[in-house]
Motif scaffolding. Sequence first.
Motif, PDB file in Angstrom:
ATOM      1  N   ALA A 203      -7.999   7.170  -4.682  1.00  0.00           N
ATOM      2  CA  ALA A 203      -7.417   6.422  -4.657  1.00  0.00           C
ATOM      3  C   ALA A 203      -6.485   6.036  -3.600  1.00  0.00           C
ATOM      4  N   PHE A 204      -5.391   7.085  -3.035  1.00  0.00           N
ATOM      5  CA  PHE A 204      -4.326   7.020  -2.493  1.00  0.00           C
ATOM      6  C   PHE A 204      -5.626   6.947  -1.258  1.00  0.00           C
ATOM      7  N   VAL A 205      -6.487   7.773  -0.843  1.00  0.00           N
ATOM      8  CA  VAL A 205      -6.995   7.479   0.731  1.00  0.00           C
ATOM      9  C   VAL A 205      -7.520   6.037   0.547  1.00  0.00           C
ATOM     10  N   VAL A 206      -7.689   5.474  -0.582  1.00  0.00           N
ATOM     11  CA  VAL A 206      -8.675   3.874  -0.282  1.00  0.00           C
ATOM     12  C   VAL A 206      -7.259   3.522   0.089  1.00  0.00           C
ATOM     13  N   LEU A 207      -5.894   3.608  -0.455  1.00  0.00           N
ATOM     14  CA  LEU A 207      -4.916   2.000   0.380  1.00  0.00           C
ATOM     15  C   LEU A 207      -4.177   2.963   1.536  1.00  0.00           C
TER      16      LEU A 207
ATOM     17  N   GLY B  58      10.481   7.849  -0.509  1.00  0.00           N
ATOM     18  CA  GLY B  58      10.509   7.453   0.519  1.00  0.00           C
ATOM     19  C   GLY B  58       9.575   6.884   0.942  1.00  0.00           C
ATOM     20  N   TYR B  59       8.839   6.021   0.235  1.00  0.00           N
ATOM     21  CA  TYR B  59       7.553   5.555  -0.085  1.00  0.00           C
ATOM     22  C   TYR B  59       8.509   4.737  -0.200  1.00  0.00           C
ATOM     23  N   TRP B  60       9.380   4.106  -1.542  1.00  0.00           N
ATOM     24  CA  TRP B  60       9.164   2.968  -1.905  1.00  0.00           C
ATOM     25  C   TRP B  60      10.214   2.546  -1.095  1.00  0.00           C
ATOM     26  N   LEU B  61      11.365   3.236  -0.245  1.00  0.00           N
ATOM     27  CA  LEU B  61      12.139   3.065   0.393  1.00  0.00           C
ATOM     28  C   LEU B  61      11.222   1.942   2.058  1.00  0.00           C
ATOM     29  N   VAL B  62      11.075   2.600   2.605  1.00  0.00           N
ATOM     30  CA  VAL B  62       9.820   2.095   3.787  1.00  0.00           C
ATOM     31  C   VAL B  62       9.218   1.329   3.060  1.00  0.00           C
TER      32      VAL B  62
ATOM     33  N   ALA C 123       0.911  -1.381  -0.075  1.00  0.00           N
ATOM     34  CA  ALA C 123      -0.062  -0.121  -0.055  1.00  0.00           C
ATOM     35  C   ALA C 123       1.219   1.360  -0.174  1.00  0.00           C
ATOM     36  N   LEU C 124       1.972   1.483   0.624  1.00  0.00           N
ATOM     37  CA  LEU C 124       2.998   2.507   0.761  1.00  0.00           C
ATOM     38  C   LEU C 124       3.752   2.915  -0.752  1.00  0.00           C
ATOM     39  N   ILE C 125       4.151   1.717  -1.550  1.00  0.00           N
ATOM     40  CA  ILE C 125       4.045   1.766  -2.477  1.00  0.00           C
ATOM     41  C   ILE C 125       3.415   1.815  -3.128  1.00  0.00           C
ATOM     42  N   GLY C 126       2.126   1.196  -2.894  1.00  0.00           N
ATOM     43  CA  GLY C 126       1.091   2.040  -4.258  1.00  0.00           C
ATOM     44  C   GLY C 126       0.942   3.192  -4.029  1.00  0.00           C
ATOM     45  N   PHE C 127       1.114   4.435  -3.111  1.00  0.00           N
ATOM     46  CA  PHE C 127       1.035   5.764  -2.969  1.00  0.00           C
ATOM     47  C   PHE C 127       1.452   6.441  -3.560  1.00  0.00           C
TER      48      PHE C 127
END
Length: 417
Positions: A98-102, A161-165, A86-90
């Motif tokens: 879609a961001f909020v759904v994730l 940053g979101y890809w890494l985490v 989900a974080l990568i999906g952001f």
Amino acid sequence: MTDRRRLILICLCFIAFISLGLPDGLLGVAWPGIRADFNQPLDALGWLLVATTSGYMISSFFSGAVSRYFGIGRLLAISCIATGLALIGFTLVPAWVAFVVLGTLVGIGAGAIDASLNTYVAEHYSERLMQWLHASFGVGITLGPLIMTATLNLTGQWSPGYWLVGSAQVFLGLCFFFSAKLWEAPASASAEPTLTEDAGKVARSHPDTVSASDTTSASMLTSLKTPAVWLSMGLFFSYTGLELTLGLWGYSLLTESRGVDTAAAGLWIAIYWGMFTLGRMVAGVFANRMGNHRLVTGSLILALIGAILLAWNPVAWVGLLAIGLVGFAFAPVFPGLVSGTRLRVGKAHLANTMGMQIAAAGIGAASLPALAGVLAERISLEIVPGFLIVFSAVLSVLYGVSRRLGRRQVNIDPVDH
């Protein structure tokens, strides 16, 4: 439980709680870039907070039944992998909806991880290890702003940053998956003393403390009719909302209203969470000497002073130092309020109130930062320090009233343990 197995599981617990704090730390620094990319107003953060909090509350409520079905190891694996994806999906979704759904999926994963690990550690390890487990969450939420600030400086984008985490979360999920059998094996007598055993020792040394076996619980309806219970819920609603309000809006306040450089602002938000983590460690050392009531009261006074300094901001360094001061002051409040629940509501309402308090904390974590965002959008980001002052005062008044009401509610001397 062998020493090797116990060490592996303890390490996984600590790493999991660090990872649990990382997304919260990322969001505050990333939000200006996220809302710019999705063309959203300042207060759109409220929708994301409502989504993540809803997912968190649902999954934590049902985590016991789900973990019995899947097993705790598999549940942790599924939750971590889902959160990571989900974080990568952001970074990949084209629309804000879609961001909020994730965000809901992130909340579901976080709630399952939080509730499952707390339950596991409570059953198999000591209270001391439980305290350090929660301190490791502070480590994660401190690293989050540093990671996002570094990626913003290197790439100019919030997505790395979101890809890494997110990738780290997926990797942790795989570790949980391959260690699933270790989580299910029964513990032996060689395991570290559990919280239940520690509670027994406390009960023998403090006869007026309560164990689950000697408490007659009130019904849920009766508890809901008790003013002391509602006051206690109000404490958790107010505190958790305050804690996250500065964590989420502090970066925007510094960069968009006070002209602080982005790298420096990210560092000061990391300092806020770092002082929060340090405060919990210091409180763990001095809590028994000070007593629960003095610790909470002193923390609330110090937090109010910090909020006033942040609003006053006569020179830039005063406002910056105030951020660290507020973080340090907030740290002992949540565990202190949890420990003082019985003295506020009485033995009969203890079990019901615990669950209600956590639910109120989740609602406050979404509501108050969202309200601060709405006010900031319509007035100015400088409303954030004033918001902290008002609700810090409200929290202090609620605490004082709840203590007085608690003395009438419970038939014991108001002694701190």
